[in-house]
Design an enzyme around this catalytic site. Structure first.
Site, PDB file in Angstrom:
ATOM      1  CE  LYS A  22     -14.212  -6.518   5.246  1.00  0.00           C
ATOM      2  NZ  LYS A  22     -13.826  -6.264   4.491  1.00  0.00           N
ATOM      3  CG  ASN A  23     -12.774  -9.615   5.394  1.00  0.00           C
ATOM      4  OD1 ASN A  23     -13.848  -8.810   4.854  1.00  0.00           O
ATOM      5  ND2 ASN A  23     -12.065  -9.602   6.497  1.00  0.00           N
ATOM      6  CB  CYS A 117      -7.645  -1.940   2.165  1.00  0.00           C
ATOM      7  SG  CYS A 117      -9.477  -1.659   3.614  1.00  0.00           S
ATOM      8  NE  ARG A 122      -5.104  -6.073  -0.754  1.00  0.00           N
ATOM      9  CZ  ARG A 122      -6.577  -6.203   0.239  1.00  0.00           C
ATOM     10  NH1 ARG A 122      -6.928  -4.851   0.291  1.00  0.00           N
ATOM     11  NH2 ARG A 122      -7.123  -7.116   0.431  1.00  0.00           N
ATOM     12  CG  ASP A 305      -8.486  -7.765   8.791  1.00  0.00           C
ATOM     13  OD1 ASP A 305      -7.237  -6.845   8.224  1.00  0.00           O
ATOM     14  OD2 ASP A 305      -9.309  -8.142   8.922  1.00  0.00           O
ATOM     15  NE  ARG A 397     -14.280  -1.288   1.391  1.00  0.00           N
ATOM     16  CZ  ARG A 397     -12.963  -1.486   1.302  1.00  0.00           C
ATOM     17  NH1 ARG A 397     -12.724  -1.117   1.145  1.00  0.00           N
ATOM     18  NH2 ARG A 397     -13.407  -2.773   1.466  1.00  0.00           N
TER      19      ARG A 397
HETATM   20  N1  EPU Z   1      -0.453 -12.775  -0.760  1.00  0.00           N
HETATM   21  C1  EPU Z   1       0.265 -12.906  -1.858  1.00  0.00           C
HETATM   22  N2  EPU Z   1      -0.187 -13.773  -3.065  1.00  0.00           N
HETATM   23  C2  EPU Z   1      -1.567 -13.843  -2.666  1.00  0.00           C
HETATM   24  C3  EPU Z   1      -2.422 -13.838  -2.389  1.00  0.00           C
HETATM   25  C4  EPU Z   1      -1.798 -13.105  -1.150  1.00  0.00           C
HETATM   26  O1  EPU Z   1       1.417 -13.141  -1.681  1.00  0.00           O
HETATM   27  O2  EPU Z   1      -1.777 -14.343  -4.186  1.00  0.00           O
HETATM   28  C5  EPU Z   1      -0.219 -12.151   0.013  1.00  0.00           C
HETATM   29  C6  EPU Z   1      -0.613 -10.548   0.553  1.00  0.00           C
HETATM   30  O3  EPU Z   1      -0.215  -9.880  -0.196  1.00  0.00           O
HETATM   31  C7  EPU Z   1      -1.005 -10.452   1.880  1.00  0.00           C
HETATM   32  C8  EPU Z   1      -0.670 -12.393   2.802  1.00  0.00           C
HETATM   33  O4  EPU Z   1      -0.957 -12.864   1.065  1.00  0.00           O
HETATM   34  O5  EPU Z   1       0.908 -10.345   2.298  1.00  0.00           O
HETATM   35  C9  EPU Z   1      -2.080 -12.463   2.979  1.00  0.00           C
HETATM   36  O6  EPU Z   1      -2.981 -11.828   2.042  1.00  0.00           O
HETATM   37  P1  EPU Z   1      -4.565 -11.809   1.776  1.00  0.00           P
HETATM   38  O7  EPU Z   1      -4.602 -13.654   0.728  1.00  0.00           O
HETATM   39  O8  EPU Z   1      -4.808 -13.209   3.196  1.00  0.00           O
HETATM   40  O9  EPU Z   1      -5.472 -11.651   2.177  1.00  0.00           O
HETATM   41  P2  EPU Z   1      -7.019 -11.113   1.334  1.00  0.00           P
HETATM   42  O10 EPU Z   1      -7.661 -12.479   1.347  1.00  0.00           O
HETATM   43  O11 EPU Z   1      -6.530 -10.303   0.581  1.00  0.00           O
HETATM   44  C10 EPU Z   1      -8.309 -10.713   3.301  1.00  0.00           C
HETATM   45  C11 EPU Z   1      -9.315  -9.645   4.381  1.00  0.00           C
HETATM   46  C12 EPU Z   1      -7.999  -8.543   4.409  1.00  0.00           C
HETATM   47  C13 EPU Z   1      -7.153  -9.218   5.645  1.00  0.00           C
HETATM   48  C14 EPU Z   1      -6.779 -10.120   5.231  1.00  0.00           C
HETATM   49  C15 EPU Z   1      -5.242 -11.392   5.724  1.00  0.00           C
HETATM   50  C16 EPU Z   1     -11.356 -10.101   2.906  1.00  0.00           C
HETATM   51  C17 EPU Z   1     -12.144  -9.700   1.730  1.00  0.00           C
HETATM   52  N3  EPU Z   1     -10.780  -9.540   2.849  1.00  0.00           N
HETATM   53  O12 EPU Z   1      -7.270 -10.376   2.382  1.00  0.00           O
HETATM   54  O13 EPU Z   1      -9.593  -7.730   5.313  1.00  0.00           O
HETATM   55  O14 EPU Z   1      -6.528  -8.171   6.106  1.00  0.00           O
HETATM   56  O15 EPU Z   1      -7.491 -11.617   4.359  1.00  0.00           O
HETATM   57  O16 EPU Z   1      -6.208 -11.632   7.330  1.00  0.00           O
HETATM   58  O17 EPU Z   1     -11.177 -11.295   3.396  1.00  0.00           O
HETATM   59  C18 EPU Z   1     -10.604  -6.587   6.699  1.00  0.00           C
HETATM   60  O18 EPU Z   1     -11.537  -6.813   6.720  1.00  0.00           O
HETATM   61  O19 EPU Z   1     -10.118  -4.563   6.157  1.00  0.00           O
HETATM   62  C19 EPU Z   1      -9.650  -6.797   5.588  1.00  0.00           C
HETATM   63  C20 EPU Z   1      -8.479  -6.358   4.758  1.00  0.00           C
END
Ligand code: EPU
Length: 428
Positions: A22-23, A117, A122, A305, A397
């Site tokens: 997915k990701n 989620c 976020r 995850d 999803r």
């Molecule tokens: N964060 C910041 N600032 C930013 C971006 C992130 O402080 O600008 C913080 C977030 O608040 C969090 C941490 O950094 O504490 C990690 O966030 P990240 O940006 O890595 O998460 P994401 O890109 O929003 C993706 C996956 C999530 C998975 C996370 C961590 C996708 C679409 N989503 O989210 O997947 O939990 O990385 O590995 O790739 C899932 O598949 O169930 C899912 C939630």
């Protein structure tokens, strides 16, 4: 509406084939926007997040041809819009990738804030820091993120926090920027490597993906390609736990075992036998799980995850386990649901103390998010009696045919349609 009904107690055995990640898919599909040509993408998972992202490209003007259940051809030539409305963007987190992709293609993007989620706050500050370092001006007005640049120029960007989303978005914006971009403290997840491989197959020049320093030398053009998405690490991990929690024996095929190492290590610590093959892992559990402590971390650490699924296994372990969430502020919302099934878990901030119980008992529960929903299915497979899980749209999803895949290895699980009892009732 639909719910999943599980009659627990069957030890699962047989083979489950893993779908595309997915990701990776939700990063690769928006990246198509950057190329001048047709992209054929294979091993696409059949899940609602991917349907939404393909729909967004279609609504933006791409031509989309579904070749078969796992292959899609996308031609982005006729996309001229750089605007993603709230109705499109709010459905998922990965809609933020359109900021990087549109910026890379049009030098401008206007995108409503992403959904996804609910794990507490976020932010996208690191994404914005990256875009600004490349020369873009980023503002937020009328509830939309606006980014524009006269020219994007390579730059050195240190991420204050390891972020999958920021790493992806900066790669997308930088791939056609002038000169060299260096992302330091970059995310190292398998889907980051997959995105880099996809972009390179279109003619990009990206090195170092999979390490914490990614170097992107901008190119002026990207061409069409044919690319197969990697298998889903988290879907595979979820079924590995399904084997362990039911005292079963499952061979999980179409996987990259290296991506599963941190999960295998914890399952072995919990008493499972894990056998690795070239493109499969076999998980056998012949005892009650043993307690163990888990800390979730960015890759190659134990994936956040997989936290709800692992907590569910540990809810049935012998002894006391500690689960510490190292990525998100608030990812234990589902624990209340497990408690309804008899789990003994105490949450304090980012730490859950899990007192293993001998058995879980069936109850009506809700999926509070995608992975929490998978955890409810796992709990239902192990529990005595019939568990009913509501909010299955969360599970859809990210899990391709979960009911069919689990039925095929001996689970008593089905999906039923029901009428929402609150339907038509006026709000008070
Ligand atoms: N964060 C910041 N600032 C930013 C971006 C992130 O402080 O600008 C913080 C977030 O608040 C969090 C941490 O950094 O504490 C990690 O966030 P990240 O940006 O890595 O998460 P994401 O890109 O929003 C993706 C996956 C999530 C998975 C996370 C961590 C996708 C679409 N989503 O989210 O997947 O939990 O990385 O590995 O790739 C899932 O598949 O169930 C899912 C939630």
């Amino acid at each position: 509406m639909e719910k999943i009904i599980v009659n627990g107690g069957n030890a699962l055995s047989g083979e489950i084939c893993i779908s595309g990640a997915k990701n990776a898919a939700v990063a690769i599909i928006p990246a198509v926007l950057l190329c001048d040509g047709v992209c054929r993408i294979e091993n696409v998972p059949s899940i609602s997040d991917v349907n939404v992202i393909i729909r967004i490209l279609y609504e933006l003007g791409a031509s989309v041809k579904v070749i078969n259940s796992t292959t899609v051809e996308i031609d982005p030539t006729h996309i001229h819009s750089h605007v993603l409305s709230a109705s499109m963007a709010s459905k998922m987190r990965a809609s933020s990738y359109f900021i990087g992709a549109m910026l890379g293609r049009f030098k401008k993007a206007r995108v409503a804030p992403p959904g996804g989620c609910d794990f507490g706050v976020r932010p996208i500050d690191q994404h914005i820091k990256g875009f600004e370092a490349l020369g873009a001006t980023v503002t937020i007005d009328g509830g939309m993120v606006n980014a524009h640049a006269v020219e994007l120029t390579g730059s050195s960007i240190y991420l204050d926090k390891v972020s999958v989303g920021a790493t992806v978005n900066i790669m997308l914006a930088a791939v056609k920027a002038r000169g060299l971009t260096v992302i330091e403290n970059a995310a190292r997840e398998p889907h980051i490597v997959d995105l880099a491989n996809f972009l390179n197959s279109m003619g990009a020049n990206i090195m170092g993906a999979g390490t914490d320093v990614i170097k992107i030398r901008g190119v002026s053009e990207l061409h069409g390609t044919t690319y197969s998405i990697i298998p889903d690490q988290i879907e595979a991990g979820t079924y590995m736990i399904a084997a362990a929690i039911t005292g079963g024996d499952l061979t999980i095929t179409n996987v990259i075992p290296k991506h599963l190492e941190s999960i295998s290590a914890k399952l072995i610590e919990a008493g499972a036998v894990v056998q690795e093959y070239d493109e499969a892992v076999r998980v056998i559990m012949r005892r009650r799980p043993k307690c163990c402590n888990v800390l979730t971390m960015p890759h190659p650490g134990f994936p956040t995850d997989m936290q709800p699924q692992m907590t569910t296994l540990l809810a049935l372990c012998e002894g006391v386990s500690v689960m510490t969430e190292g990525v998100w502020d608030n990812r234990f919302k589902y624990v209340d649901q497990l408690t309804l099934m008899g789990a003994k878990i105490k949450v304090d901030g980012k730490v859950a103390i899990i007192n293993g119980v001998e058995a879980l008992s069936a109850a009506p529960v809700k999926a509070t998010d995608l992975r929490a929903g998978a955890a409810m299915v796992l709990a239902g497979l192990a529990a005595e009696g019939t568990t009913e899980i509501e909010n299955v749209e969360f599970i859809d999803r990210g899990y391709d045919n979960i009911v069919e895949k689990l039925s095929a290895v001996g689970a008593d699980i089905r999906r039923v349609t029901y009428i929402d009892p609150n339907l038509g009732r006026s709000a008070v």
